[in-house]
Design an enzyme around this catalytic site. Sequence first.
Site, mmCIF file in Angstrom:
data_model
loop_
_atom_site.group_PDB
_atom_site.id
_atom_site.type_symbol
_atom_site.label_atom_id
_atom_site.label_comp_id
_atom_site.label_asym_id
_atom_site.label_seq_id
_atom_site.Cartn_x
_atom_site.Cartn_y
_atom_site.Cartn_z
ATOM 1 N N GLY A 164 0.995 -1.121 -0.001
ATOM 2 C CA GLY A 164 -0.123 0.028 0.069
ATOM 3 C C GLY A 164 0.912 1.297 -0.061
ATOM 4 N N CYS A 165 0.452 2.200 0.669
ATOM 5 C CA CYS A 165 1.368 3.475 0.785
ATOM 6 C C CYS A 165 2.527 3.397 1.622
ATOM 7 C CB CYS A 165 0.282 4.667 1.476
ATOM 8 S SG CYS A 165 1.331 5.985 1.746
#
Length: 178
Positions: free
Chosen positions: A13-14
């Site tokens: 993800g981020c």
Amino acid sequence: MSANKEVITLGGGCFWCVEAVFQQIKGVESVVSGYTGGTVPGTPTYREICSGLTGHAEVVQVTFDADVISLEDILIIFFTSHDPTTLNRQGADRGTQYRSVVYYTNETQKEITEAVISKIQPYFDDKIVTEVSPLGVFFEAEDYHQDYYENNKTQGYCTAVISPKLAKLRHMHADKLK
């Protein structure tokens, strides 16, 4: 610096979230946010990555002392700090740039990664869809992405998304924290 230094590149993800998690772990010597896995020429920028059109993933390059923490433990922390069962998505972050991915640098890392996935799969209701691929060119992200959580703890994304991940980390892996 240990003679038994290893580097693994992880996307969950981020990259701000993954970076914040691994900066807390004993034996981790550095965590660098960046991009890899894309197919377009040149050095990608954050804006280009966010478009989802470059093929790159947001990743962190984790350098660790294998005499202090094993690759298997690094990977277990990785798989329990994000959802490896969602394709191209983590929470509200959607797109191929947010895919769950392990980029390995040698066959041993690949084998350990595949063994860890097999070992932990029974703990997940859905199939783990984490990509396991050889590391290509790693591009370091812009300076303002480095140490993001540490420098922006009161920012909305940090309080709403990263702080709960760190609380979960403290609960699940207290023995591995600095």
